[in-house]
Design a protein around this motif. Structure first.
Motif, PDB file in Angstrom:
ATOM      1  N   LEU A 188       3.516   1.789   0.297  1.00 41.49           N
ATOM      2  CA  LEU A 188       2.790   1.575   1.552  1.00 41.49           C
ATOM      3  C   LEU A 188       3.322   0.361   2.314  1.00 41.49           C
ATOM      4  N   GLY A 189       3.829  -0.629   1.576  1.00 37.95           N
ATOM      5  CA  GLY A 189       4.383  -1.815   2.217  1.00 37.95           C
ATOM      6  C   GLY A 189       5.811  -1.637   2.687  1.00 37.95           C
ATOM      7  N   LYS A 190       6.346  -0.422   2.456  1.00 39.61           N
ATOM      8  CA  LYS A 190       7.712  -0.082   2.893  1.00 39.61           C
ATOM      9  C   LYS A 190       8.763  -1.010   2.281  1.00 39.61           C
ATOM     10  N   TRP A 191       8.574  -1.300   0.998  1.00 34.87           N
ATOM     11  CA  TRP A 191       9.585  -2.053   0.270  1.00 34.87           C
ATOM     12  C   TRP A 191      10.798  -1.153   0.033  1.00 34.87           C
ATOM     13  N   SER A 192      11.949  -1.763  -0.200  1.00 35.33           N
ATOM     14  CA  SER A 192      13.152  -0.980  -0.495  1.00 35.33           C
ATOM     15  C   SER A 192      13.005  -0.321  -1.863  1.00 35.33           C
ATOM     16  N   GLU A 193      13.741   0.755  -2.072  1.00 34.14           N
ATOM     17  CA  GLU A 193      13.662   1.473  -3.346  1.00 34.14           C
ATOM     18  C   GLU A 193      14.062   0.574  -4.514  1.00 34.14           C
ATOM     19  N   SER A 194      15.084  -0.248  -4.315  1.00 34.25           N
ATOM     20  CA  SER A 194      15.525  -1.137  -5.401  1.00 34.25           C
ATOM     21  C   SER A 194      14.449  -2.169  -5.740  1.00 34.25           C
ATOM     22  N   ASP A 195      13.759  -2.675  -4.724  1.00 37.51           N
ATOM     23  CA  ASP A 195      12.697  -3.653  -4.982  1.00 37.51           C
ATOM     24  C   ASP A 195      11.478  -2.989  -5.620  1.00 37.51           C
ATOM     25  N   ILE A 196      11.191  -1.750  -5.243  1.00 39.92           N
ATOM     26  CA  ILE A 196      10.082  -1.027  -5.887  1.00 39.92           C
ATOM     27  C   ILE A 196      10.373  -0.839  -7.373  1.00 39.92           C
ATOM     28  N   GLN A 197      11.626  -0.573  -7.713  1.00 44.04           N
ATOM     29  CA  GLN A 197      11.978  -0.433  -9.126  1.00 44.04           C
ATOM     30  C   GLN A 197      11.740  -1.742  -9.883  1.00 44.04           C
ATOM     31  N   LEU A 198      12.043  -2.870  -9.254  1.00 41.91           N
ATOM     32  CA  LEU A 198      11.786  -4.167  -9.887  1.00 41.91           C
ATOM     33  C   LEU A 198      10.286  -4.433 -10.007  1.00 41.91           C
ATOM     34  N   LEU A 199       9.521  -4.039  -8.988  1.00 39.68           N
ATOM     35  CA  LEU A 199       8.063  -4.167  -9.067  1.00 39.68           C
ATOM     36  C   LEU A 199       7.516  -3.340 -10.231  1.00 39.68           C
ATOM     37  N   LYS A 200       8.052  -2.143 -10.405  1.00 42.03           N
ATOM     38  CA  LYS A 200       7.616  -1.288 -11.510  1.00 42.03           C
ATOM     39  C   LYS A 200       7.980  -1.905 -12.858  1.00 42.03           C
ATOM     40  N   GLN A 201       9.163  -2.507 -12.941  1.00 42.31           N
ATOM     41  CA  GLN A 201       9.549  -3.176 -14.188  1.00 42.31           C
ATOM     42  C   GLN A 201       8.598  -4.329 -14.500  1.00 42.31           C
ATOM     43  N   TYR A 202       8.234  -5.072 -13.456  1.00 40.59           N
ATOM     44  CA  TYR A 202       7.244  -6.137 -13.637  1.00 40.59           C
ATOM     45  C   TYR A 202       5.925  -5.543 -14.139  1.00 40.59           C
ATOM     46  N   GLY A 203       5.465  -4.470 -13.496  1.00 37.92           N
ATOM     47  CA  GLY A 203       4.207  -3.843 -13.890  1.00 37.92           C
ATOM     48  C   GLY A 203       4.240  -3.316 -15.309  1.00 37.92           C
ATOM     49  N   HIS A 204       5.389  -2.774 -15.704  1.00 34.57           N
ATOM     50  CA  HIS A 204       5.522  -2.279 -17.082  1.00 34.57           C
ATOM     51  C   HIS A 204       5.383  -3.425 -18.079  1.00 34.57           C
TER      52      HIS A 204
END
Length: 323
Positions: A188-204
């Motif tokens: 929803l925040g329109k982050w880049s795909e690469s940054d979303i992957q890093l956010l997911k890694q953080y969440g994991h």
């Protein structure tokens, strides 16, 4: 990132949470007064709203509209509440958020229907946002939770499940949901795909560390600290990392007999002490620290943004849950 922008984002998240609470109260008005009386107090009790906060923080750090931020956070909280109500039925838990669990006060049928309604309502709210990606993530959350619950039911008092299976269950029951909240905020925040992957890694990493910390507390904390009896999970047949990590060929027969004795009604105190003596708690603390470090590394890979320091603080706060 300037302190001014960081403080502004924190204030925005606080304001958004107030609007989320109002939206939840409004959305949980149905034609059934019995349902309204049951659900509204449990929803209002709220808990920490960690999942909603993560969504709001990441969406607000990007380019999400307020309409979308409020609705995705509310939908996440509805979904979380639905899973808790259903979990209480499965686990026969008597209390939820300081109140009598719905299945205890009104029966299993009402509890299941209440959870079903919340699932449907959460999906309806996400549909209003109009993002197929978000709907896909929501579907993934539910399928992962159900798979994890099935695995947990299969593994009650099961000592031979293995560490890899335990980690898979932990991912499906806890980490995937937290990871998905960051992904939803990123979409929803329109982050880049690469940054979303890093956010997911953080969440994991955060989700795995969060659950492993919870498992540690079942062996090392006090009832006053956690609000639940020490060894509660073990009494219910949940075999977690502290115990799994110390089982070997030389003690397997002894530990198996101890687990069977607990299944037959014996108090778990002796096995809890044995696990601590054999290094099970220390093993779990190291594993938790490894996952937390993985989350730190993912954060380091992200560009500077107003909410970054908050995500570091969330990770660091896990240590406080152990004392």
């Amino acid at each position: 990132m300037s302190l001014e922008k960081e403080l502004a984002l924190i204030e925005q998240v606080k304001a958004d949470l107030v609007k989320v609470e109002a939206y939840l109260a409004e959305s949980l008005q149905t034609g059934s007064e019995d349902f309204n009386r049951l659900i509204r107090p449990i929803s209002a009790a709220g808990g920490k709203r960690l999942r909603a906060r993560l969504c709001l923080l990441i969406a607000g750090s990007g380019k999400a509209e307020e309409f979308d931020r409020i609705r995705i956070a509310a939908a996440v909280e509805m979904l979380h509440l639905a899973t808790l109500i259903h979990d209480d039925v499965l686990d026969q838990a008597a209390v939820r958020r300081g109140a009598t669990a719905i299945h205890c006060s009104k029966g299993n049928k009402v509890a299941i229907l209440s959870g079903d309604y919340l699932f449907a309502k959460a999906f309806d709210i996400v549909a209003q946002i109009g993002s197929v990606e978000c709907l896909h993530v929501f579907s993934f959350i539910i399928s992962a939770l159900v798979e994890g619950e099935f695995m947990q039911m299969e593994d009650i008092y099961r000592l031979d499940q293995g560490i890899e299976r335990y980690l898979t269950k932990t991912q499906k029951k806890t980490a995937d949901f937290i990871e998905a909240c960051l992904e939803l905020g990123g979409i929803l925040g329109k982050w880049s795909e690469s940054d979303i992957q890093l956010l997911k890694q953080y969440g994991h990493g955060l989700g795995m560390a969060f659950q492993i910390t919870d498992d540690i507390m079942d062996y090392s904390a006090t009832a006053e600290t956690t609000g639940k009896p020490v060894g509660k999970d073990l009494r219910e047949g949940l075999i977690t990392y502290p115990l799994l990590s110390i089982v070997n060929d030389s003690n397997k027969a002894e530990v198996t007999a101890a687990v069977q004795a607990i299944a037959d009604g014996k108090a778990p105190d002796e096995l809890i002490a044995y696990v601590a003596t054999e290094g099970g708690v220390a093993n779990a603390e190291k594993l938790e620290a490894d996952y937390r470090e993985n989350a730190h590394k993912a954060l380091e890979g992200l560009p500077a943004f107003a909410g970054k320091s908050v995500l570091y603080e969330v990770l660091d706060s896990l240590a406080d849950r152990k004392v």
